[in-house]
Design a protein around this motif. Structure first.
Motif, short mmCIF file in Angstrom:
data_model
loop_
_atom_site.label_atom_id
_atom_site.label_comp_id
_atom_site.label_asym_id
_atom_site.label_seq_id
_atom_site.Cartn_x
_atom_site.Cartn_y
_atom_site.Cartn_z
N GLN A 126 1.45 3.50 -4.95
CA GLN A 126 2.25 3.02 -3.90
C GLN A 126 3.73 3.65 -4.00
O GLN A 126 4.57 3.18 -4.51
CB GLN A 126 2.64 1.52 -3.90
N GLY A 127 4.43 3.93 -3.95
CA GLY A 127 5.76 4.17 -3.91
C GLY A 127 5.82 5.06 -4.95
O GLY A 127 7.15 5.55 -4.90
N PRO A 180 8.98 -7.56 1.17
CA PRO A 180 8.46 -6.14 1.70
C PRO A 180 9.60 -5.11 1.38
O PRO A 180 9.42 -4.04 1.80
CB PRO A 180 8.54 -6.28 3.23
N TRP A 227 9.22 -1.61 -4.24
CA TRP A 227 8.53 -0.57 -4.26
C TRP A 227 8.37 0.37 -5.48
O TRP A 227 9.42 0.40 -6.22
CB TRP A 227 8.89 0.62 -3.15
N PRO A 236 11.78 0.66 -1.01
CA PRO A 236 10.92 1.86 -0.40
C PRO A 236 11.71 2.82 0.43
O PRO A 236 12.76 2.59 0.86
CB PRO A 236 9.93 0.90 0.33
N VAL A 288 8.16 4.16 4.56
CA VAL A 288 7.40 3.20 4.45
C VAL A 288 8.00 2.22 5.32
O VAL A 288 9.09 1.92 5.48
CB VAL A 288 7.54 2.67 3.06
N THR A 319 5.67 -3.06 3.11
CA THR A 319 4.74 -3.39 1.81
C THR A 319 4.78 -4.53 1.34
O THR A 319 5.75 -5.19 1.34
CB THR A 319 4.79 -1.99 0.71
N THR A 378 2.83 -7.23 -1.50
CA THR A 378 2.01 -7.44 -2.71
C THR A 378 1.52 -8.78 -2.88
O THR A 378 2.53 -9.97 -2.76
CB THR A 378 2.38 -6.98 -3.87
N VAL A 437 -2.46 -4.97 -2.69
CA VAL A 437 -1.24 -4.58 -1.72
C VAL A 437 -1.81 -3.67 -0.60
O VAL A 437 -2.80 -3.20 -0.55
CB VAL A 437 -0.51 -3.39 -2.79
N THR A 447 0.15 -1.37 2.12
CA THR A 447 1.48 -0.58 2.66
C THR A 447 1.08 0.07 4.07
O THR A 447 0.14 0.90 4.20
CB THR A 447 1.73 0.62 1.42
N HIS A 463 2.82 3.04 6.43
CA HIS A 463 3.89 4.07 6.30
C HIS A 463 4.05 4.56 8.01
O HIS A 463 3.36 4.05 8.69
CB HIS A 463 3.01 5.37 5.81
N GLU A 480 1.17 9.65 -0.40
CA GLU A 480 1.24 8.59 -1.36
C GLU A 480 -0.11 8.74 -2.14
O GLU A 480 -0.11 8.70 -3.40
CB GLU A 480 1.11 7.31 -0.76
#
Length: 263
Positions: A30-31, A94, A97, A111, A115, A118, A120, A139, A141, A143, A152
């Motif tokens: 992720q990130g 959110p 990241w 992020p 993004v 996102t 979790t 998670v 996400t 984009h 990613e």
């Protein structure tokens, strides 16, 4: 629905989050920040045909729309099957990241502009006689573009090759990582445009180790979904893999249903 995985040396890396605590999260590479691997031959092709027929009006273009989609897709305890409960804190904000540093230590950062949102969520199978707590995270996400999501995925592959041992947070690490990647249509992988998997060993100051560790991340259009499982005493690799596969499949079905054209 079964996700088929292919193993190879190297791996994708992420750190797993314990929700709103702001700790790292290995659910989706992720990130991972900017990476030369994003434009390398490992990158999934953003020009590959879509595996579904999306409705453009259902694809998020704003943060609010992305959060709405995430809320409809992201796993809850029942997505994993019986016996899984929410951990506290349950859901991250959110605006966090995870980024894998040059020192192979996961840290939270805001992020990037690519993004939209996102989130979790953290779960566990509680400890019982002879077995420690099996910890899980999911998670989702969203984009801005499909190309950003593909980037990613590519960065995730590079991360584990760069860091075969990774520090999730103080007192927690993963190692002996083995990773795999399947594009849509390869080896009957029909659930997503691109699928990454990672297995290895998890160690922590609290739970000891080594214990089984597994992670999966998949991409559909501009979204990625990921699930992580960290074992404990008495927990088998099969048990960890079964739980994360079940939740990943559920999220992919929801994601496809949320963005596909309606008949």
């Amino acid at each position: 629905m079964t996700l088929l995985l292919a193993a190879c040396t190297g791996a994708t890396g992420d750190a797993e989050s314990d929700g709103a605590s702001g700790t790292e999260n290995h659910d989706a590479p992720q990130g991972s920040g900017p990476s030369s691997g994003a434009d390398s031959g490992n990158a999934p092709s953003a020009d590959a045909p879509n595996r579904i027929d999306p409705d453009p009006t259902r694809l998020p273009k704003t943060r609010a729309a992305a959060l709405d989609l995430i809320g409809r897709v992201i796993a809850g305890p029942d997505s994993f099957g019986p016996g899984v409960v929410a951990r506290s804190p349950y859901e991250s904000g959110p605006a966090t990241w995870p980024v894998l540093g040059a020192d192979c230590f996961w840290r939270q950062q805001p992020p990037g502009d690519q993004v939209l949102a996102t989130v979790t969520r953290s779960f566990e199978v509680p400890a019982e006689a002879g077995k420690g707590p099996l910890r899980l995270a999911a998670v989702v996400t969203v984009h801005r573009t499909r190309q950003d999501a593909a980037r990613e995925m590519a960065e995730s592959i590079e991360e584990s090759m760069r860091c075969p041992t990774q520090q999730l947070r103080e007192g927690e690490r993963i190692g002996s990582l083995v990773a795999g990647a399947l594009l849509g249509g390869e080896a009957n992988q029909t659930n997503s445009e691109d699928l990454l998997s990672e297995t290895g060993e998890y160690r922590s100051a609290e739970l000891g180790g080594p214990h089984p560790y597994a992670w999966q991340q998949a991409q559909i259009l501009q979204a990625t979904v990921a699930v992580t499982g960290k074992g404990a005493k008495g927990r088998t690799a099969r048990e960890v893999d079964s739980l994360i596969t079940e939740a990943q499949a559920a999220m992919l079905v929801r994601l496809e249903d949320a963005v596909e054209k309606q008949s």
